[in-house]
Design a protein around this motif. Structure first.
Motif, short mmCIF file in Angstrom:
data_model
loop_
_atom_site.label_atom_id
_atom_site.label_comp_id
_atom_site.label_asym_id
_atom_site.label_seq_id
_atom_site.Cartn_x
_atom_site.Cartn_y
_atom_site.Cartn_z
N ASP A 185 38.43 94.68 65.69
CA ASP A 185 37.05 94.20 66.22
C ASP A 185 37.24 92.59 65.58
O ASP A 185 37.44 92.47 64.36
CB ASP A 185 36.19 95.18 65.22
N LEU A 186 36.50 91.73 66.07
CA LEU A 186 36.40 90.75 66.00
C LEU A 186 35.15 90.11 65.38
O LEU A 186 34.69 88.80 65.12
CB LEU A 186 36.68 89.68 67.10
N GLY A 187 34.34 90.91 64.85
CA GLY A 187 32.88 90.87 64.72
C GLY A 187 32.70 89.95 63.24
O GLY A 187 31.84 89.26 63.20
N GLU A 188 33.74 89.79 62.49
CA GLU A 188 33.70 89.13 61.33
C GLU A 188 35.03 88.12 60.93
O GLU A 188 35.48 88.01 59.93
CB GLU A 188 33.56 90.12 60.14
N ILE A 189 35.52 87.98 62.22
CA ILE A 189 37.00 87.16 62.12
C ILE A 189 36.87 86.08 61.32
O ILE A 189 37.94 85.60 60.93
CB ILE A 189 37.42 87.16 63.62
N THR A 190 35.66 85.08 61.40
CA THR A 190 35.52 83.87 60.75
C THR A 190 35.70 84.07 59.00
O THR A 190 36.09 83.02 58.59
CB THR A 190 34.40 83.24 61.27
N THR A 191 35.68 85.13 58.60
CA THR A 191 35.69 85.59 57.09
C THR A 191 37.24 85.69 56.91
O THR A 191 37.60 85.80 55.71
CB THR A 191 35.17 86.67 56.66
N LYS A 192 38.08 85.96 57.86
CA LYS A 192 39.46 86.20 57.65
C LYS A 192 40.53 84.94 57.71
O LYS A 192 41.29 84.92 56.85
CB LYS A 192 39.97 87.47 58.63
N ILE A 193 40.21 84.23 58.81
CA ILE A 193 41.15 83.15 59.21
C ILE A 193 40.76 81.89 58.96
O ILE A 193 39.63 81.61 58.93
CB ILE A 193 41.63 83.50 60.57
N ASN A 194 41.50 80.80 59.23
CA ASN A 194 41.22 79.61 59.09
C ASN A 194 41.79 78.78 60.80
O ASN A 194 42.55 79.54 61.27
CB ASN A 194 41.83 78.79 58.11
N ARG A 195 40.92 77.82 61.04
CA ARG A 195 41.32 77.40 62.32
C ARG A 195 42.74 76.87 62.63
O ARG A 195 43.30 76.88 63.78
CB ARG A 195 40.31 76.14 62.77
N ASN A 196 43.39 76.57 61.64
CA ASN A 196 44.64 76.05 61.90
C ASN A 196 45.63 77.42 62.13
O ASN A 196 46.75 77.03 63.06
CB ASN A 196 45.46 75.49 60.50
N TRP A 197 45.76 78.32 61.51
CA TRP A 197 46.35 79.71 61.94
C TRP A 197 45.90 80.17 63.37
O TRP A 197 46.63 80.69 64.03
CB TRP A 197 46.25 80.71 60.79
N LEU A 198 44.59 80.28 63.44
CA LEU A 198 44.08 80.67 64.86
C LEU A 198 44.78 79.65 66.05
O LEU A 198 45.16 80.24 67.11
CB LEU A 198 42.39 80.53 65.09
N HIS A 199 44.73 78.39 65.90
CA HIS A 199 45.56 77.53 66.75
C HIS A 199 46.95 77.80 67.02
O HIS A 199 47.19 78.02 67.96
CB HIS A 199 45.21 76.00 66.31
N SER A 200 47.58 78.20 65.88
CA SER A 200 49.06 78.64 66.01
C SER A 200 49.09 80.01 66.64
O SER A 200 50.07 79.99 67.61
CB SER A 200 49.56 78.53 64.59
N TRP A 201 48.35 80.75 66.37
CA TRP A 201 48.27 82.17 66.92
C TRP A 201 47.99 82.17 68.49
O TRP A 201 48.94 82.85 69.42
CB TRP A 201 47.39 83.04 66.36
N LEU A 202 47.16 81.51 68.80
CA LEU A 202 46.66 81.43 70.23
C LEU A 202 47.90 80.66 71.11
O LEU A 202 47.94 80.87 72.37
CB LEU A 202 45.30 80.82 70.52
N GLY A 203 48.25 79.74 70.49
CA GLY A 203 49.51 78.81 71.13
C GLY A 203 50.65 79.67 71.25
O GLY A 203 51.30 79.63 72.36
N ASN A 204 51.10 80.77 70.43
CA ASN A 204 52.37 81.39 70.60
C ASN A 204 52.09 82.63 69.72
O ASN A 204 52.74 82.87 68.57
CB ASN A 204 53.43 80.51 70.02
#
Length: 491
Positions: A185-204
């Motif tokens: 569930d992504l309903g509170e995902i902003t409390t978990k991750i930072n934008r740099n990690w999210l960028h890296s995850w979505l990229g690969n």
């Protein structure tokens, strides 16, 4: 470590060993995010899809639902998740993410603190730092009007990427969506991750978690930046505010702060204590953990040499939703006989730019496949995913006449097919079954006949009734449906 904690962990360790490991070792059941496929579907497949009907495939299919370990590797989890989030997660996973599969280990704060410090000690590579436009790092209230307009354009572009990727097929948000049942569930995902990690995850995604069931979308860097902005700012990904009464009713949970963590992360005694907790709690049943001796060793799959359709199956995880022979999911159509069913010209276009066919949420995401990838997929499907028996094509030598088409239309409505299917944009129809407005472009006529003759044999998971149609009725309906091509769509 206090005696009470040791006794508590020993009891927990004994229970897990006695109950969980025999299943995991001998039945290969995973305890992470595995989705249990309804036995009804499997029984129907067994009844109607006999193995002797299947073609021999050129490579062994990898079933994403049969992973030995379903939890992500923990080697760099400290870079993925914020320290305070990790603290709350380990204390009570389901309190943080409602559909969490991880059990509550019953650890006290000292043990949780030690686990986080240990996980920090095994980290290898920091998340690559991304250069962001300065205004994107500001809170909304701090933006000037010009900055807000720029941010809003990025945000809305990201919203478009999110919609085309159909992320809510796998991920619920605050309990809504996630029909496939494999994503958190992504309903509170902003409390978990930072934008740099999210960028890296979505990229690969596969570089972070090789066995992830999430597809590796062919996003451009611009797509990723847009999508990150949408996720980091949209209110659906932010926790809902709780009123004072609800907040006071919840027990206080001690949280490890970033400041406290910074002062503890090099503490050798805490690192050793955390390792001990992780070993006794048997976290490696679901996770790969660097430096931990394993009772359940994982056989590492070699995927470097994958190419063609085999590589595509792994990259975008087709079998998370689809099924081929006896492997994969049941959310989307079974592809076992797709080569005998679908017209490959249509399939090639569809893979590159999916259109709306199926009802409601059952739409294929836009993975941004290129022409060569679509070609590799269609060539494999056409050659390998076939019904062994030869299917009769009653219109092989001549297309259906106007009389046959008209009679077929009359029969279509007499049988009530429009209750579930729409066959014409202006006439409308049901949304339970696929839209048939261009079915003549999509399906081979021989397969349409095969399907109508015995719908349950063609699609055991389908709800279409078997009308026991005569040969003449079959001919009329097939002729009518073959006439449903793009040039007829607006009539």
């Amino acid at each position: 470590m206090r005696l009470r904690s040791v006794v508590k962990l020993y009891k927990r360790w004994s229970i897990i060993i006695l109950v969980c490991l025999p299943f995991a070792a001998f039945l290969h059941i995973s305890f992470g995010q595995e989705r249990k496929i309804d036995n009804m579907f499997l029984e129907l497949d067994k009844k109607y899809r006999l193995p002797e009907q299947w073609s021999v495939l050129p490579f062994e299919l990898e079933d994403p639902y049969k992973r030995v370990k379903n939890g992500p590797p923990l080697v760099n989890v400290i870079y993925k998740a914020k320290v305070d989030w990790l603290s709350r997660w380990i204390a009570n996973p389901k309190k943080v993410v409602a559909n969490a599969k991880m059990p509550n280990l019953g650890l006290d704060f000292d043990e949780i603190q030690a686990v986080i410090v240990f996980l920090s000690s095994i980290a290898e590579n920091d998340v690559p730092q991304v250069t962001w436009d300065e205004f994107l790092l500001k809170k909304e209230d701090d933006l000037s009007e010009d900055e807000y307009d720029k941010m809003d354009k990025v945000f809305n572009a990201g919203k478009g990427v999110w919609g085309r990727a159909r992320c809510t097929i796998c991920h619920p948000i605050k309990g809504v969506g996630g029909n496939v049942g494999v994503g958190p569930d992504l309903g509170e995902i902003t409390t978990k991750i930072n934008r740099n990690w999210l960028h890296s995850w979505l990229g690969n995604t596969k570089s972070h978690f090789p066995d992830t069931m999430m597809a590796q979308y062919r996003f451009t860097d611009q797509d990723v930046r847009w999508l990150v902005e949408f996720i980091m700012r949209d209110t659906q990904f932010v926790p809902e505010e709780k009123d004072d009464e609800a907040s006071s009713a919840e027990p206080d949970v001690k949280i490890l702060t970033e400041t406290e963590f910074s002062s503890l992360r090099k503490d050798a005694s805490l690192i050793e204590k955390g390792r001990d907790v992780v070993e006794k709690a048997r976290c490696f049943v679901c996770h790969d953990i660097k430096g931990i001796s394993e009772l359940m060793p994982v056989v590492e799959r070699k995927r470097d040499g994958l190419d063609g359709f085999e590589k595509l199956l792994y990259d975008i995880r087709c079998l998370t939703c689809h099924r081929i022979q006896d492997k994969g999911g049941t959310y989307a159509p079974n592809l076992t006989f797709a080569g005998s069913k679908i017209k490959m010209n249509w399939e090639n276009e569809f893979l590159q730019s999916p259109d709306i066919i199926r009802p409601l949420s059952q739409q294929m995401p836009k993975f941004n496949l290129n022409e060569n990838e679509a070609k590799a997929a269609t060539e494999y499907i056409e050659k390998s995913l076939l019904i062994k028996e030869s299917l009769p094509d009653i219109f092989k030598d001549a297309p259906p006449t106007a009389e046959i088409i008209a009679a077929g239309e009359k029969l279509f409505y007499e049988k009530g097919c429009n209750t579930c299917h729409a066959e014409n944009i202006t006439k409308g129809g049901g949304v339970v079954g696929p839209n048939l407005a261009t079915v003549g472009d999509r399906l081979q006529s021989a397969y349409i006949l095969y399907h109508l003759k015995n719908p349950q044999r063609a699609n055991p998971q389908g709800v279409e009734p078997n009308f026991g149609l005569s040969d003449e009725e079959l001919k009329l309906l097939v002729g009518f449906l073959m006439d449903h091509v793009k040039k007829k769509e607006g009539k």
